[in-house]
Motif scaffolding. Structure first.
Motif, short mmCIF file in Angstrom:
data_model
loop_
_atom_site.label_atom_id
_atom_site.label_comp_id
_atom_site.label_asym_id
_atom_site.label_seq_id
_atom_site.Cartn_x
_atom_site.Cartn_y
_atom_site.Cartn_z
N LEU A 1 -9.52 -1.38 -3.68
CA LEU A 1 -9.36 -2.48 -4.62
C LEU A 1 -8.19 -3.31 -4.11
O LEU A 1 -8.16 -4.55 -4.28
N SER A 2 -7.28 -2.76 -3.71
CA SER A 2 -6.19 -3.72 -2.91
C SER A 2 -6.44 -4.51 -1.81
O SER A 2 -5.91 -5.65 -1.84
N LEU A 3 -7.54 -4.11 -0.98
CA LEU A 3 -8.05 -5.18 -0.22
C LEU A 3 -8.83 -6.43 -0.93
O LEU A 3 -8.77 -7.12 -0.47
N VAL A 4 -9.50 -5.79 -1.69
CA VAL A 4 -10.12 -6.82 -2.64
C VAL A 4 -9.41 -7.69 -3.34
O VAL A 4 -9.55 -9.11 -2.95
N ILE A 5 -8.22 -7.56 -3.81
CA ILE A 5 -7.12 -8.29 -4.43
C ILE A 5 -6.73 -9.18 -3.68
O ILE A 5 -6.42 -10.21 -3.53
N VAL B 1 -14.12 -10.74 7.88
CA VAL B 1 -14.45 -9.30 7.70
C VAL B 1 -14.07 -8.65 6.44
O VAL B 1 -14.82 -7.93 5.85
N PHE B 2 -13.00 -8.90 6.10
CA PHE B 2 -12.20 -8.05 4.78
C PHE B 2 -12.84 -8.69 3.72
O PHE B 2 -12.98 -7.82 2.75
N VAL B 3 -13.28 -9.98 3.61
CA VAL B 3 -14.03 -10.41 2.47
C VAL B 3 -15.33 -9.82 2.33
O VAL B 3 -15.72 -9.02 1.25
#
Length: 401
Positions: free
Chosen positions: A114-118, A168-170
């Protein structure tokens, strides 16, 4: 008591490390350093409770640190070797810290993703905010929204990040949202659409390909429970293609929608330079200290002036390891990633199956494991997977029914 409280903040620090992973590199590095410091202190204070067998599963990550040690000191002085090794310590310290407390990190898995999403969302907001500011301050017409000056590297420069890495993170964030049961559709739907639009703005072919690949795999696996999100993902990609084909500049149209642009990409030609270095040094490669100078000479020899001037890397992770660490490096790279991919399939942990598949695919055109963001990303998420604190029946969210 105060020390215990401070050490407990390592988990929040990890959330902040992952949150800043898509953006400002210096801030992210500082946070990673503090997280590692608190993690190492925790290891030292709990030294008697640590079991050596807890770390045996970390070999797919530790192997890359061993390659870094060999490559850093091969043909280099001791002081230069220490300097070259600096950014690769995450391959050793992150898995040591996380695997020593598998349960603690494993149960925080949802929050880490979730931290990566935000973080990905905030990074795109920063980039779009700067884009709008520039257009308003320059009195540019709305049609300039999709011009080259607001795409790719120009779009992400304000957030100190690389468009492909952010892409990539998205994509990983989109995959996670399909799995997450804690996030409501009211949050998922607009975020997925925002992320998809951002992928086109990033003008990263590999990131768009990964999103489309994920969509294809969903369709092939006949995903029924997620049909609403599947429809949103499909419509978002189609809408993005139509908008950018209609309003995009010639640059973005040629880059994203023509086969000739992909086939004429100079990075494919530059692969020959790295392959030649491997052939001349097949066993242990050339090492880290000489790779840039030798590759520069090859670029000049082959007439790749821009690549020589900008000291570009191989833009292919396998070739990067073959040229730097020889056949030994290539063997470790292939074995480690294939093992992690097959293990995730065996465990039916399909979130990580897609994560490793996306990482492997991105590494076809990027050398992510020689950049600190790529090293950090792999070390954290591979360690999280190896913590193994999951229930396969609850996370098999993409399977035939």
């Amino acid at each position: 008591m105060k020390l215990k409280f401070i050490l407990e903040q390592r988990f929040w620090l990890l959330y902040m490390v992952v949150f800043t992973l898509p953006m400002y590199m210096r801030l992210n590095n500082y946070l990673l350093g503090v997280f590692i410091l608190l993690g190492v202190l925790t290891l030292l204070f709990n030294f008697k409770k640590i079991k050596v067998e807890d770390f045996k599963d970390g070999w797919p990550i530790f192997g890359f640190f061993i390659l870094a040690v060999i490559g850093s000191f091969y043909g280099a002085t001791f002081s230069n070797g220490i300097k070259l090794l600096e950014k690769y310590w995450a391959f050793l310290l992150v898995p040591l810290i996380m695997l020593a407390e598998k349960d603690e990190y494993g149960k925080r898995r949802e929050n880490i993703f979730l931290s990566l999403v935000i973080g990905s969302a905030v990074t795109l907001i920063i980039c779009y905010g700067n884009l709008i500011y520039e257009m308003v301050s320059r009195n540019e017409p709305i049609s300039y929204f999709f011009r080259w000056r607001h795409l790719g590297h120009q779009f992400t420069e304000i957030a100190d990040t690389h468009p492909t890495y952010l892409g990539v993170f998205v994509v990983i964030s989109i995959v996670f949202m399909f799995k997450s049961k804690k996030m409501s559709h009211a949050i998922k739907v607009p975020l997925i659409l925002f992320f998809l639009f951002g992928l086109f703005q990033l003008a990263s072919r590999i990131a768009l390909f990964l999103a489309i690949l994920f969509l294809i795999l969903l369709v092939v696996n006949k995903t029924k429970k997620q049909w609403a999100l599947l429809a949103i993902l499909s419509l978002g990609i189609v809408f993005g293609i139509l908008v950018f084909k209609k309003l995009g500049s010639k640059y973005v149209k040629d880059r994203l929608f023509t086969v000739e642009s992909a086939l004429n990409d100079k990075r494919f030609q530059r692969w020959d330079a790295s392959y030649e270095i491997f052939k001349e040094n097949p066993f242990l490669g050339i090492g880290f200290s000489r790779i840039e100078s030798i590759r520069h000479e090859k670029y000049v020899e082959y007439g790749f002036d821009i690549a020589a001037r900008e000291d570009l890397n191989a833009h292919n992770q396998l070739l990067e390891y073959l040229s730097r660490n020889g056949a030994v490096g290539g063997f470790v790279y292939v074995c480690s990633l294939v093992f992690l991919l097959l293990l995730s399939i065996y465990k039916k942990d399909y979130l990580f199956t897609y994560l490793f598949l996306i990482f492997i695919t991105a590494n076809l055109t990027e050398s992510m494991m020689v950049r600190i963001k790529g090293i950090e990303y792999f070390a954290i998420f591979a360690s999280l997977f190896l913590c193994g604190n999951f229930k396969p029946n609850n996370i098999s969210y993409i399977k035939k029914s």
